[in-house]
Write an enzyme that holds these catalytic residues in place. Structure first.
Site, mmCIF file in Angstrom:
data_model
loop_
_atom_site.group_PDB
_atom_site.id
_atom_site.type_symbol
_atom_site.label_atom_id
_atom_site.label_comp_id
_atom_site.label_asym_id
_atom_site.label_seq_id
_atom_site.Cartn_x
_atom_site.Cartn_y
_atom_site.Cartn_z
ATOM 1 N N GLY A 164 18.372 20.951 -56.888
ATOM 2 C CA GLY A 164 18.307 19.493 -56.809
ATOM 3 C C GLY A 164 18.744 18.871 -58.121
ATOM 4 N N VAL B 12 13.004 18.097 -61.671
ATOM 5 C CA VAL B 12 12.149 16.907 -61.612
ATOM 6 C C VAL B 12 10.701 17.318 -61.330
ATOM 7 C CG1 VAL B 12 13.982 15.354 -60.851
ATOM 8 C CG2 VAL B 12 12.591 16.554 -59.145
ATOM 9 N N ASP B 13 10.526 18.535 -60.828
ATOM 10 C CA ASP B 13 9.177 18.987 -60.463
ATOM 11 C C ASP B 13 8.308 19.358 -61.662
ATOM 12 O OD1 ASP B 13 9.778 18.649 -57.778
ATOM 13 O OD2 ASP B 13 10.653 20.644 -57.624
ATOM 14 N N MET C 53 8.162 12.608 -54.567
ATOM 15 C CA MET C 53 8.463 14.036 -54.474
ATOM 16 C C MET C 53 7.353 14.887 -55.103
ATOM 17 S SD MET C 53 12.548 14.081 -55.204
ATOM 18 C CE MET C 53 13.707 13.786 -53.845
ATOM 19 N N ARG D 183 6.398 18.971 -53.797
ATOM 20 C CA ARG D 183 5.868 19.754 -52.677
ATOM 21 C C ARG D 183 4.689 20.619 -53.095
ATOM 22 N NH1 ARG D 183 8.132 19.097 -48.162
ATOM 23 N NH2 ARG D 183 10.323 18.493 -47.902
ATOM 24 N N GLU E 65 4.559 14.253 -51.632
ATOM 25 C CA GLU E 65 5.007 14.710 -50.310
ATOM 26 C C GLU E 65 4.266 15.980 -49.902
ATOM 27 O OE1 GLU E 65 9.180 15.899 -50.392
ATOM 28 O OE2 GLU E 65 8.924 16.642 -52.446
ATOM 29 N N LEU F 137 16.248 8.121 -54.431
ATOM 30 C CA LEU F 137 16.312 7.043 -55.404
ATOM 31 C C LEU F 137 15.569 7.414 -56.681
ATOM 32 C CD1 LEU F 137 17.382 5.529 -52.937
ATOM 33 C CD2 LEU F 137 15.867 3.638 -53.474
ATOM 34 N N GLN F 138 14.459 8.153 -56.530
ATOM 35 C CA GLN F 138 13.633 8.449 -57.700
ATOM 36 C C GLN F 138 14.280 9.444 -58.662
ATOM 37 O OE1 GLN F 138 9.878 10.815 -56.366
ATOM 38 N NE2 GLN F 138 11.083 10.498 -54.514
ATOM 39 N N ARG F 139 15.012 10.413 -58.130
ATOM 40 C CA ARG F 139 15.567 11.417 -59.044
ATOM 41 C C ARG F 139 16.980 11.087 -59.525
ATOM 42 N NH1 ARG F 139 16.808 16.710 -55.123
ATOM 43 N NH2 ARG F 139 18.868 15.990 -54.471
#
Lengths: 420, 420
Positions: free
Chosen positions: B13, B143-144, B190, B192, B247, B298-300
Site C-alpha cells: 500500500g 501507514v500501519d 484504516m 486491520r 476497520e 483519502l487518508q493515506r
C-alpha cells in the site's frame, strides 16, 4: 435613528467558512459603534432568538473574532429549523419580533441558504407589520452552491477544493497500484439536488485522460448499462477508473441510487449509499477490485484546505451586510458578482429577497459534457477560480488552532419560555 | 568493487510520503556517481524486476526527483505481490538475481512494510547463494506503523495527522448542529490489526472533554452493551458523540464488526463496514440521528496535509539506505530512533533483517486508556511529535502540483518473459 443592536444567526448545514462571514459582520459592526450597539448571536441559529438565548459577541476579544475567519463549522451553533409559513404560524414570527424589540435589535443578519432567505424576508415583513421595523439582510451560505442571483455561494468553493484535491490524491493512489490491486475507486460527495460539488472534482484533471473518469450528477439520469460499459472502457484504456458520485445520483424516474435498502446484522433497515451501490454493480458486472470513500462531513468542515477565494468572499459578504444595513438597505441578500473580464474578478452586489426565497439554482446543461460524465470548458471556466488560492489556519503541535468562544449569554428580558 | 547500478522498488500500500523516500534514494545516489551507476526503479514494484520492466530514473530531471518529496502515492507503481517462500519457489528469486546480474545491479533498495522486509532478506541470501552478492537494504514504509525496531514507520505520521485534523474539523461540525440535528458521528479509519491510526485521532482533543469521545481499536475487544451505554453517556454529557473506529474493530472471539453481511439491491453479497454497523447499533438502541464517513484511500494519500516530521523521516531513511550501502552494509532495515530527551528528536539507525521480517508491532497496552476507548498520556507523548509540522506542496490554480515522471524504460537484456 436611535442606536440599535444587531442580531446575527447561522442557519442550516455549516461550512468551512461561515464563521468568516460572522467575523465580517462583527468586525464591521465594531467599526460603527456610533450606529450599531452590540451584536448578539443566536445560540444554535434562529432557535436561539425564539428562545431568547442570545450570545453577547462583545464579550469576545478582537483576536477571537479574527480567528473566526479561519475556524470551520458554526461557532455560535446552527440548526435545521425552518419557520413555518406565515399563515400557519404567525406566533413564531411575532415571538421573534418580541425578542428583538425587548433587546433593542434593529438589524437582523441571517447567514444561510434558501430556506433562511425566506425566513429573513418574513421577519422583515412581520417586523414592519408589527410596527417595529427591522433591517433584515440575508448573508448567503451553502456548500450546495444553489442560491440564485449570486455567482457562487460562500462555502461551496472550499468544498469544491477539498473534493478536487482529494480526488487527485486518491486517484494517484489507485493509479500506482491498479495493475495488481484496486481498479475502481468511487468517492461519494454531497449534493442531493444539484451536482456542483461532484462537478468540482473535474478540476483534479489537469491533462487529458486525468481522473476523475466518470462524474455522476443528479442532473443527469443514471443509466446502469451505459455506466457499466463506461467503467469497462476506462479500465481497459487507463488501467483503472475513478468515479465521483453525487449523493443525489438518480434514475430517470427520480429513484435515488442511494435508495437501495440494506438489512444490517441487527435487522435494522438502513439506506445504502450511492458508492457501495455502484461498487456492487461494478463488482457484479466486471469483478473488478474496488474501494470507495464517503467524505460526508469531512468535506464541508475541511478548513485546513479551504479556498482562499471562498474565505475572502465569505468574509466580504458578512462585512457588506453590515455596510448595506447602515445605508438603510433591507430585505436583500448580499451577492457575489463575477466581473466580465478575462482574469477572474468579483464584486459585491445585492438581490431582493422576494426574488431569492426558495429558488434553487441547478447546474446549467452547458456546464455538463455531452455524455453527462464530465464538465465542459465552460463549466471548468466557472468552477476553477472558486478553488483558487490557499488560506491555511495556524497550527500548534500539528493541529489547527480554531477559535473557542466564551459564549457569554445575554440576560433574558422576557420571562415566558417558548418551545420550538 | 566495480561501479554497480542500483534497483529501487516500492511495495504494498502506498503512502503520502513513500516518494519522499524515493527522492532520498535517487538524490543520494546521484551524489555518488563514482560508486553508484544508475538507479533503476521497478515498474509496479518487485513485479517490475521479475518482468524486467525497469524505469531509468537518470532520465528524470533533478527538479522532477525533488518534486517526488511532495508527491503522494507510488510514483513508480507499487504492487501487492508477495514472493513465495524460498523452498516453494526458488525460481522467482533466481529470476530476480538473473535480472539484477543482467543489468549490473549491485544495490537493492526495497521500500515497504513487513512482507517486503522478508523479501529483501531473501534476495540478499539468494544473491550470495548464487555468487552475485547484492547489497539489499530495506527502507521502512507503512501507514500501519507496525514495523518493529523502528520508533515509527514513515507514512504513518501523515495519516495520523490527516485523521487527527479531520476528526477535529468534523467534530466541530457536529457540535455546532447537535441540538437539532446529528448527534453521533463515526469516522472509520484504516488499521486491520493495529489501532495506531485510530489512536492518532485522540490528538484532535486539546482540552478535557474534546472529541473524539470513543476510539475503537482492534487491540480492545468490542463489547456492544458497554459501547452503547458509553455513547448514551457522551450524548447526555456533551450533547453529541464522536467515534473513531479502526476497520479491524472486533469482538472478543475475533469476529470483525465489519463482517456483517449486507445483500444489496442486486443480490450481491458485500461486506458491511464498521461505521455503518456501529451506526445501526446506535440507531436501534437510542434512535439518535447519525452520520458516518469512510476516509479509505483519502487518508493515506493526503499529501496536502502531510506531517513535516513524517516527510523529513521518509526522505532521511531513503538517503540513509544509500549511505549505509556505500559503507558496505546490507541485509538491514533503516530505522528511526527516538532520542531520549524531553524535546522530541530522532536519528537514523538500523536493524538486521533476520529480526525484522514478519514481526508485527501492536500498540502497547500502556498506550491505551483503562476503559479502552482512548489513549493514555504515554500514548499521546509517543504520537504527538509524529504529526508535528506542516509541509505543503506547491499549488497552481488551486490544485497541488505533483510530480509526473517520464518513466523511460530500460532496454530488456533477457528475452525470456516471466509471468507472475
Amino acid at each position: 435613528m436611535a442606536k440599535m443592536n444587531a442580531f446575527y444567526a447561522q442557519s442550516g448545514g455549516v461550512t468551512a467558512v461561515i464563521n468568516a462571514s460572522a467575523a465580517g459582520v462583527i468586525e464591521a459592526a465594531r467599526e460603527h459603534k456610533d450606529k450599531i450597539g452590540k451584536v448578539y448571536a443566536g445560540l444554535n441559529g434562529i432557535v436561539g432568538a425564539l428562545q431568547e438565548e442570545l450570545i453577547d459577541t462583545s464579550k469576545e476579544s478582537a483576536s477571537t473574532i479574527a480567528a473566526l475567519r479561519h475556524t470551520p463549522s458554526g461557532a455560535f451553533g446552527s440548526c435545521r429549523y425552518k419557520l413555518k409559513g406565515f399563515d400557519e404560524n404567525q406566533a413564531e414570527y411575532q415571538r421573534l419580533i418580541e425578542v428583538f424589540r425587548a433587546h433593542n435589535i434593529g438589524y437582523f443578519f441571517y447567514n444561510g441558504g434558501g430556506d433562511s432567505a425566506d425566513t429573513c424576508l418574513k421577519v422583515a415583513q412581520m417586523s414592519h407589520h408589527m410596527g417595529f421595523p427591522i433591517q433584515a439582510i440575508h448573508i448567503p451560505k451553502t456548500v450546495d452552491n444553489d442560491l440564485p442571483f449570486t455567482d457562487c455561494s460562500p462555502g461551496f468553493g472550499s468544498v469544491a477544493k477539498y473534493v478536487a484535491v482529494s480526488t487527485k490524491e486518491a486517484s494517484m493512489d489507485v493509479a500506482s497500484m491498479a495493475r495488481s490491486s484496486t481498479k475502481v475507486f468511487i468517492l461519494e460527495v454531497m449534493g442531493r439536488h444539484a451536482g456542483w460539488i461532484a462537478a468540482a472534482s473535474a478540476l483534479a484533471a489537469e491533462q487529458a485522460g486525468d481522473p476523475p473518469h466518470i462524474i455522476l450528477l443528479p442532473e443527469v439520469p443514471f443509466e446502469r448499462e451505459r455506466f457499466i460499459a463506461e467503467v469497462e472502457r476506462c479500465v481497459s484504456e487507463h488501467g483503472y477508473c475513478v468515479i465521483v458520485a453525487s449523493e443525489g445520483t438518480q434514475y430517470k424516474d427520480g429513484a435515488l441510487l442511494a435508495g437501495s435498502i440494506h438489512k444490517d446484522a441487527f435487522g435494522h433497515q438502513q439506506l445504502g449509499g450511492v458508492a457501495p451501490t455502484l461498487a456492487s454493480m461494478i463488482k457484479k458486472a466486471h469483478g473488478y477490485k474496488y474501494h470507495w470513500a464517503l467524505a460526508d462531513y469531512l468535506q464541508r468542515s475541511a478548513r485546513h484546505i479551504a479556498s482562499k477565494t471562498d474565505v475572502e468572499q465569505a468574509y466580504a459578504v458578512g462585512r457588506a451586510a453590515v455596510e448595506k444595513a447602515l445605508k438603510g438597505k433591507h430585505s436583500i441578500m448580499v451577492t457575489i458578482e463575477r466581473k466580465e473580464s478575462a482574469r477572474y474578478g468579483w464584486t459585491i452586489g445585492e438581490a431582493p429577497l422576494e426574488k431569492v426565497a426558495n429558488v434553487e439554482k441547478k447546474m446549467p446543461r452547458s456546464f455538463i459534457s455531452k455524455d453527462g460524465y464530465g464538465i465542459t470548458a465552460k463549466g471548468r471556466a466557472y468552477l476553477a477560480p472558486l478553488i483558487e488560492g490557499e488560506d491555511y489556519p495556524p497550527y500548534k503541535h500539528g493541529i489547527p488552532q480554531y477559535a473557542r468562544l466564551k459564549k457569554v449569554m445575554v440576560a433574558k428580558k422576557i420571562n415566558t419560555p417558548f418551545t420550538v
